[in-house]
Design an enzyme around this catalytic site. Structure first.
Site, PDB file in Angstrom:
ATOM      1  N   HIS A 129       3.414   6.556  -7.062  1.00  0.00           N
ATOM      2  CA  HIS A 129       2.664   7.723  -7.554  1.00  0.00           C
ATOM      3  C   HIS A 129       3.538   8.976  -7.466  1.00  0.00           C
ATOM      4  O   HIS A 129       3.557   9.817  -8.378  1.00  0.00           O
ATOM      5  CB  HIS A 129       1.398   7.890  -6.706  1.00  0.00           C
ATOM      6  CG  HIS A 129       0.309   8.675  -7.367  1.00  0.00           C
ATOM      7  ND1 HIS A 129      -0.834   9.044  -6.701  1.00  0.00           N
ATOM      8  CD2 HIS A 129       0.174   9.165  -8.626  1.00  0.00           C
ATOM      9  CE1 HIS A 129      -1.618   9.726  -7.530  1.00  0.00           C
ATOM     10  NE2 HIS A 129      -1.029   9.817  -8.687  1.00  0.00           N
ATOM     11  N   HIS A 138       0.837  -1.207   0.000  1.00  0.00           N
ATOM     12  CA  HIS A 138       0.000   0.000   0.000  1.00  0.00           C
ATOM     13  C   HIS A 138       0.874   1.259   0.000  1.00  0.00           C
ATOM     14  O   HIS A 138       0.697   2.148  -0.844  1.00  0.00           O
ATOM     15  CB  HIS A 138      -0.909  -0.017   1.236  1.00  0.00           C
ATOM     16  CG  HIS A 138      -1.803   1.175   1.356  1.00  0.00           C
ATOM     17  ND1 HIS A 138      -3.134   1.153   1.014  1.00  0.00           N
ATOM     18  CD2 HIS A 138      -1.566   2.446   1.784  1.00  0.00           C
ATOM     19  CE1 HIS A 138      -3.676   2.344   1.222  1.00  0.00           C
ATOM     20  NE2 HIS A 138      -2.729   3.154   1.687  1.00  0.00           N
ATOM     21  N   GLU A 139       1.807   1.314   0.927  1.00  0.00           N
ATOM     22  CA  GLU A 139       2.642   2.516   1.030  1.00  0.00           C
ATOM     23  C   GLU A 139       3.542   2.667  -0.193  1.00  0.00           C
ATOM     24  O   GLU A 139       3.813   3.783  -0.647  1.00  0.00           O
ATOM     25  CB  GLU A 139       3.476   2.489   2.320  1.00  0.00           C
ATOM     26  CG  GLU A 139       2.651   2.478   3.596  1.00  0.00           C
ATOM     27  CD  GLU A 139       1.582   3.563   3.661  1.00  0.00           C
ATOM     28  OE1 GLU A 139       1.760   4.632   3.029  1.00  0.00           O
ATOM     29  OE2 GLU A 139       0.556   3.355   4.329  1.00  0.00           O
TER      30      GLU A 139
END
Length: 681
Positions: A474, A467-468
């Site tokens: 991004h 997730h991180e």
């Protein structure tokens, strides 16, 4: 020696940074920025090159220094650093308000936007200017002088209050511990948790074991410990942190802090012409209205609650029939849920740990990113970091570096709990045409290696890491050179979780798990039978899990939407009201969940926690295209890279999503992936 926080080095010089460097660096930057902004605002015919580029240079230097100070405050917290951080935060808040209320500077941006050749700027450049003009309005630039001062006071007070909230949670979490000398009291705890408890005791010069409220210690007790009274004691300490209840009642009580935060947020929103802070929050998000968000959350709740109720009924029956427990309490839920999971699927998170050694998981994660997006990731052991457990990495494409990041994976004293990604440097092309590469901080709180044995992760922790890292990609793979909309900058908050939740899907696929899961002793891949059990158990109690997230989202959003001056919303009352409507598990009267809800009272999620669910719809629908084409399909991976990751905040998120998916998002994929059928069947 020159201040290491003021250099233009590719990476921060952590080996040279001292607490005494911090405030002097911030003071110098703010002083120089004020002088330069006064000059920039006087232009009669501003252009991108004479106004925006110089402003971005000022923002960049300030951001580069502050990001390091803020990061160290989160991962190496100390009394001295806390004081410096608080002092700098006050100055930065004052400066930020000054800039956003600088009418002359705003006028210069308006002149630029009104130029005949404005349309000839790039999409990213125009978006940056439009966002800046929006932020001037939201910063109170149009307010009369008296209201401007009121806005500045509110912003300063909010900054102080949210920082106080965060400090209280950290202090309450790290103060409490339970010293145990009789191993029998910890019956049921897996060896990994016992090793951590022994290490925690040794660090305090104590014999035996120490249980703390850090997640790697708290969670195993709630999940495996046979000692019901100990579970209750640890649970109570955890859910009463920073409150008027529990073992440290009143010591770090956030109750008055929350009341003051809500009061000021509401006043600030009203000053800007919004009815409430929820409306103010939506001014920078994908969702358009308060009703739209409430309806979205209630629709999901209507789908999930029947299934959640059936899951709780099943759990109560299991605890009663198989274990003789008639009065299932909140501190029993995790324990008996785990027993039910083991009975049904013959699998436990502990069973899987040996196949998820942290170093192998990290290298597997990198392989997934390499296959999806055509990058190479290598550790850089010679780069300075702030702690021996933190490592620097370089991301390259075709031999050329494109980004750097630091990974700090393990829990320790003085480190804020949870997991997060933060930017250290933002991709940006400076006034001389030189490219500054993006740099990210990735922080987790996994169980550290114990007694010479490697850190072995649960599958949930693997998912957290992915997730991180999705957030990190991004930020790091952007191709935008305009600072204000590069990476995660300028991305609507309810779209910012798209890449992070999207990447979690690769933790659940046999093809990608083959890259991630390797036994820490033998190097063998995850056996087929365990793989099948892991996947079969994926949606165990998924209804309960979704209802819990919706509870947090509705609590946060309604708290800010329904607040009025005459009837200020009480967080505890609102939490109970929301729970009465949608929760499926009874909560004890002493529970003070809001008092430690840092996401909304000290993070960026105020009236925005719904973003997790909103973006989860986008992420599930985006992943469904990979399910159709192949999870490592190069064309689909390239399309996600090109349309989502590389574009940053340069275009509206819905336009980017449609460019990737070919249509607007649908909720079906999320419900299917979560195993939510919409009824109790």
């Amino acid at each position: 020696m020159n201040n290491p926080l003021l250099t233009e080095d590719l990476l921060p010089r952590f080996g040279h940074i001292r607490t005494e460097h911090m405030e002097t660096a911030i003071d110098q930057i703010l002083s120089e920025n004020r002088l330069k902004i006064a000059q920039l605002a006087e232009q009669e015919e501003p252009t991108w090159e004479t106004l925006v580029q110089p402003m971005q240079a000022l923002d960049n230097q300030l951001s580069n220094a502050w990001s390091v100070i803020s990061h160290l405050n989160g991962v190496m917290n100390s009394e001295d650093l806390r004081k410096v951080y608080k002092s700098c935060l006050e100055k930065l808040t004052e400066y930020g308000t000054e800039v956003s209320q600088n009418a002359a500077l705003c006028e210069a941006y308006k002149k630029l936007a009104a130029r005949d050749d404005f349309a000839q700027l790039s999409v990213a450049q125009r978006k940056a200017v439009e966002n800046t003009l929006r932020d001037f309005r939201l910063g109170g630039v149009d307010l009369p002088a008296e209201d401007k001062k009121r806005y500045a006071d509110l912003a300063r007070e909010l900054s102080e209050l949210t920082n106080k909230f965060s400090d209280n949670v950290l202090d309450a979490t790290q103060h409490w511990f339970k010293h145990i000398t009789d191993a029998g009291e910890l019956a049921g705890l897996p060896e990994s948790a016992l090793g951590g408890a022994r290490q925690a005791a040794a660090q305090r010069d104590l014999d035996g074991y120490v249980i703390t409220l850090d997640f790697p210690s708290f969670h195993p007790v709630m999940t495996y410990c046979e000692n019901r009274e100990l579970r209750r004691e640890v649970y109570e300490a955890f859910v009463t942190r920073a409150s008027d209840q529990g073992p440290d009642a009143g010591t770090w009580d956030n109750t008055p802090v929350m009341a003051e935060i809500l009061k000021r947020r509401h006043a600030l929103a009203k000053l800007l012409g919004f009815d409430n802070y929820a409306e103010r929050s939506l001014a920078t998000k994908m969702a358009r209205t308060v009703d739209e968000v409430i309806e979205f959350l209630n629709q999901l709740a209507a789908k999930a609650k029947p299934q959640a109720e059936a899951e709780v009924a099943e759990l109560k029956a299991f605890a009663r029939n198989e274990h003789g427990v008639d009065d299932l309490q909140a501190w029993d839920i995790g324990f008996y849920s785990e027993k039910l999971r083991q009975k049904r699927y013959d699998i436990s998170p502990e069973t899987l740990r040996p196949w998820f050694p942290a170093d192998k998981v990290v290298s597997g994660l990198f392989r997934v990113a390499e296959k999806l997006f055509g990058v190479q990731i290598e550790a850089q052991p010679d780069v300075d970091t702030w702690h021996e457990n933190a490592t620097a990495y370089r991301i390259s494409r075709n031999g050329e570096p494109v980004a750097w990041f630091y990974l700090d994976p393990y829990a320790r004293q003085g480190k804020r709990g949870g997991a997060w990604m933060a930017d250290c440097r933002v991709r940006w092309r400076n006034l001389r045409g030189q490219l500054q590469l993006p740099v990210a901080f990735l922080t987790c709180n996994f169980t550290p290696p114990v007694d010479g044995k490697p850190s072995l992760l649960t599958h949930d922790e693997v998912t957290t890491l992915f997730h991180e890292f999705g957030h990190g990609l991004h930020h790091m793979l952007t191709q935008v050179d305009v600072l204000d909309v590069s990476g995660i900058n300028g991305v609507a908050w309810d779209a910012v979780e798209l890449p992070s939740q999207f990447l979690e899907n690769w933790c659940w696929n046999p093809e990608s798990l083959a890259l991630i899961a390797r036994h820490h002793e033998t190097g063998e891949p995850l056996p087929q039978d365990l793989l099948e059990k892991l996947l079969a158990a994926k949606n165990f109690q998924s209804g309960m899990g979704m209802v819990r997230q919706l509870e947090f989202s509705l609590f946060d959003f309604r708290l800010h939407a329904e607040f009025t001056e005459t009837a200020p919303t009480n967080p505890l009352d609102m939490h109970r009201a929301v729970r009465d409507e949608i929760a499926v598990i009874e909560s004890p009267a002493f529970n003070r969940f809001p008092n430690a809800f840092s996401h909304i009272f000290a993070g960026g999620y105020a009236a925005g926690y719904y973003s997790y669910k909103w973006a989860e719809v986008l992420a599930a629908d985006a992943f469904s295209l990979f399910e159709e084409n192949g999870i490592f399909d190069p064309e689909t991976g390239q399309s996600f890279l090109t349309n989502i990751l590389e574009k940053g905040g340069s275009e509206e998120p819905m336009a980017l999503f449609k460019a990737f998916r070919g249509r607007e998002p649908k909720v079906d994929a999320l419900l299917r992936q979560s195993g939510i059928t919409g009824d109790a069947a």
